[in-house]
Enzyme design. Structure first.
Site, PDB file in Angstrom:
ATOM      1  N   SER A  50       0.862  -1.185   0.000  1.00 51.24           N
ATOM      2  CA  SER A  50       0.000   0.000   0.000  1.00 51.24           C
ATOM      3  C   SER A  50       0.895   1.230   0.000  1.00 51.24           C
ATOM      4  O   SER A  50       2.069   1.140   0.368  1.00 51.24           O
ATOM      5  CB  SER A  50      -0.861   0.006   1.270  1.00 51.24           C
ATOM      6  OG  SER A  50      -1.640   1.188   1.331  1.00 51.24           O
ATOM      7  N   TYR A  81      -1.930  -0.910  10.513  1.00 54.06           N
ATOM      8  CA  TYR A  81      -1.997  -1.232   9.083  1.00 54.06           C
ATOM      9  C   TYR A  81      -0.743  -0.730   8.355  1.00 54.06           C
ATOM     10  O   TYR A  81      -0.103  -1.463   7.591  1.00 54.06           O
ATOM     11  CB  TYR A  81      -3.257  -0.600   8.489  1.00 54.06           C
ATOM     12  CG  TYR A  81      -3.405  -0.801   6.996  1.00 54.06           C
ATOM     13  CD1 TYR A  81      -3.797  -2.028   6.488  1.00 54.06           C
ATOM     14  CD2 TYR A  81      -3.147   0.247   6.102  1.00 54.06           C
ATOM     15  CE1 TYR A  81      -3.931  -2.225   5.119  1.00 54.06           C
ATOM     16  CE2 TYR A  81      -3.290   0.061   4.741  1.00 54.06           C
ATOM     17  CZ  TYR A  81      -3.684  -1.175   4.243  1.00 54.06           C
ATOM     18  OH  TYR A  81      -3.807  -1.358   2.894  1.00 54.06           O
TER      19      TYR A  81
HETATM   20  P1  NAP Z   1     -11.337  -6.341   0.413  1.00 56.03           P
HETATM   21  O1  NAP Z   1     -12.181  -5.832  -0.694  1.00 56.03           O
HETATM   22  O2  NAP Z   1     -11.812  -6.239   1.818  1.00 56.03           O
HETATM   23  O3  NAP Z   1     -10.954  -7.878   0.106  1.00 56.03           O
HETATM   24  C1  NAP Z   1     -10.088  -8.571   0.966  1.00 56.03           C
HETATM   25  C2  NAP Z   1      -9.866  -9.996   0.477  1.00 56.03           C
HETATM   26  O4  NAP Z   1      -8.948 -10.664   1.368  1.00 56.03           O
HETATM   27  C3  NAP Z   1     -11.137 -10.827   0.477  1.00 56.03           C
HETATM   28  O5  NAP Z   1     -11.059 -11.771  -0.556  1.00 56.03           O
HETATM   29  C4  NAP Z   1     -11.094 -11.524   1.830  1.00 56.03           C
HETATM   30  O6  NAP Z   1     -11.904 -12.682   1.818  1.00 56.03           O
HETATM   31  C5  NAP Z   1      -9.586 -11.828   1.913  1.00 56.03           C
HETATM   32  N1  NAP Z   1      -9.074 -12.051   3.258  1.00 56.03           N
HETATM   33  C6  NAP Z   1      -9.148 -11.229   4.341  1.00 56.03           C
HETATM   34  N2  NAP Z   1      -8.557 -11.802   5.397  1.00 56.03           N
HETATM   35  C7  NAP Z   1      -8.106 -13.019   4.976  1.00 56.03           C
HETATM   36  C8  NAP Z   1      -7.414 -14.083   5.592  1.00 56.03           C
HETATM   37  N3  NAP Z   1      -7.070 -14.051   6.911  1.00 56.03           N
HETATM   38  N4  NAP Z   1      -7.093 -15.170   4.863  1.00 56.03           N
HETATM   39  C9  NAP Z   1      -7.437 -15.240   3.556  1.00 56.03           C
HETATM   40  N5  NAP Z   1      -8.093 -14.270   2.904  1.00 56.03           N
HETATM   41  C10 NAP Z   1      -8.423 -13.167   3.616  1.00 56.03           C
HETATM   42  O7  NAP Z   1      -9.905  -5.633   0.418  1.00 56.03           O
HETATM   43  P2  NAP Z   1      -9.112  -4.873  -0.750  1.00 56.03           P
HETATM   44  O8  NAP Z   1      -9.399  -3.428  -0.633  1.00 56.03           O
HETATM   45  O9  NAP Z   1      -9.317  -5.554  -2.046  1.00 56.03           O
HETATM   46  O10 NAP Z   1      -7.607  -5.092  -0.252  1.00 56.03           O
HETATM   47  C11 NAP Z   1      -6.801  -6.131  -0.784  1.00 56.03           C
HETATM   48  C12 NAP Z   1      -5.344  -5.822  -0.506  1.00 56.03           C
HETATM   49  O11 NAP Z   1      -5.029  -4.549  -1.085  1.00 56.03           O
HETATM   50  C13 NAP Z   1      -5.005  -5.697   0.973  1.00 56.03           C
HETATM   51  O12 NAP Z   1      -3.733  -6.259   1.207  1.00 56.03           O
HETATM   52  C14 NAP Z   1      -4.975  -4.202   1.218  1.00 56.03           C
HETATM   53  O13 NAP Z   1      -4.111  -3.858   2.272  1.00 56.03           O
HETATM   54  C15 NAP Z   1      -4.438  -3.715  -0.115  1.00 56.03           C
HETATM   55  N6  NAP Z   1      -4.749  -2.300  -0.411  1.00 56.03           N
HETATM   56  C16 NAP Z   1      -6.037  -1.916  -0.678  1.00 56.03           C
HETATM   57  C17 NAP Z   1      -6.288  -0.583  -0.999  1.00 56.03           C
HETATM   58  C18 NAP Z   1      -7.661  -0.100  -1.398  1.00 56.03           C
HETATM   59  O14 NAP Z   1      -7.787   1.083  -1.730  1.00 56.03           O
HETATM   60  N7  NAP Z   1      -8.679  -0.926  -1.410  1.00 56.03           N
HETATM   61  C19 NAP Z   1      -5.243   0.340  -1.005  1.00 56.03           C
HETATM   62  C20 NAP Z   1      -3.963  -0.087  -0.698  1.00 56.03           C
HETATM   63  C21 NAP Z   1      -3.728  -1.419  -0.423  1.00 56.03           C
HETATM   64  P3  NAP Z   1     -12.464 -13.387   3.189  1.00 56.03           P
HETATM   65  O15 NAP Z   1     -12.899 -12.263   4.093  1.00 56.03           O
HETATM   66  O16 NAP Z   1     -13.561 -14.282   2.756  1.00 56.03           O
HETATM   67  O17 NAP Z   1     -11.308 -14.146   3.740  1.00 56.03           O
END
Ligand code: NAP
Length: 257
Positions: free
Chosen positions: A143, A157
């Site tokens: 991130s 985080y």
């Molecule tokens: P999201 O929409 O909440 O999706 C998270 C995914 O991770 C889901 O598939 C969830 O499925 C899975 N997950 C969560 N905990 C888990 C665990 N313990 N074991 C296995 N799977 C798990 O989140 P997102 O925004 O796409 O974020 C994805 C990644 O991008 C993260 O690493 C986040 O830090 C990074 N990121 C996101 C943003 C943003 O703007 N969205 C920005 C910077 C970085 P289940 O809950 O069913 O396990």
């Protein structure tokens, strides 16, 4: 386009929704065999079905990235279903908010355990298979928050996301002898289910602070991951790509006019 992805076996942790789903879609459209991983089996399988309807090769499995046993089953499934593991997209992550005063030690461990230790455990479980590949690739979803920027409520985080980069800078050295590269994509604010849950006010103020004046799409991250996973990126390791619409650059509000 990148021709070296077709037929490759890819694992996407956290692939059931959000950025992981975007990564999974981009790889599937480019001919990869994709294992979609999340704790919720029906959601992982539903995403895999979507990819298949779109003409891709995919299957889903339930695994919690905090559990080594789950991850070993995940890696074995990629081997038995898709013939091995060429690419690990270590993407699963959580971002609950809480100030230092509000956070309990358990809250801290939960975020670090999922985002940082989960990255280590995922790579460890996949390593025997990645070593056997002639195109071993690890792409971590970090991130901008932590490695470059800060945001109140996200000390845990930010520490987890910066920690991923410390991890990859040594992992890439250890794995270079196996021709495995380890790189990271650093998303800015990407429109996902998780981010939408932060509310309209948050989304609008974020868009206003981004030079390109909009949040990113999950595919924007998918394409960066695709490049890092390709044969064409074989000489890039231990590096990061920021995909944020220019968000980290303005020195002041004047710079956004
Ligand atoms: P999201 O929409 O909440 O999706 C998270 C995914 O991770 C889901 O598939 C969830 O499925 C899975 N997950 C969560 N905990 C888990 C665990 N313990 N074991 C296995 N799977 C798990 O989140 P997102 O925004 O796409 O974020 C994805 C990644 O991008 C993260 O690493 C986040 O830090 C990074 N990121 C996101 C943003 C943003 O703007 N969205 C920005 C910077 C970085 P289940 O809950 O069913 O396990």
């Amino acid at each position: 386009m990148l021709s070296s992805i077709a037929g490759r076996s890819v694992i996407v942790t956290g692939g059931s929704k959000g950025i992981g789903k975007g990564i999974a879609k981009v790889f599937a459209r480019n001919g990869a065999k994709v294992l979609v991983v999340s704790r919720n089996l029906s959601e992982a399988e539903a995403t895999a079905e979507e990819l298949k309807r779109d003409g891709g090769t995919a299957s889903g499995i339930a695994a919690d990235v905090t559990q080594m046993g789950d991850l070993q089953v995940m890696a074995e499934a990629a081997h038995s279903r898709h013939g091995g593991i060429d690419i690990l997209c270590a993407n699963a992550g959580i971002f609950p908010q809480g100030t230092i005063e509000e956070l309990s030690p358990e809250d801290w461990d939960h975020v670090l355990g999922t985002n940082l230790k989960g990255t280590f455990l995922s790579l460890k479980a996949c390593l025997p298979y990645l070593k056997a590949s002639d195109q071993g690739r690890v792409v971590v979803t970090s991130s901008i928050t932590g490695p470059v920027t800060g945001f109140p409520g996200w000390t845990h985080y930010g520490a987890s996301k910066a920690g991923q980069l410390g991890f990859l800078r040594t992992a890439c050295l250890e794995l270079a002898k196996h021709k495995i590269t380890v790189n990271a994509v650093l998303p800015g604010n990407i429109l996902t289910e998780g981010l939408i849950a932060m509310g309209d006010e948050y989304l609008q103020s974020m868009a206003a602070s981004i030079p390109l004046k909009k949040l990113g799409t999950v595919e924007d991250i998918g394409y960066a991951a695709l490049f890092l996973a390709s044969k064409e990126a074989a000489y890039i390791t231990g590096q990061t790509i920021i995909v944020d619409g220019g968000q980290i650059l303005p020195e002041s509000l004047d710079a956004l006019k």
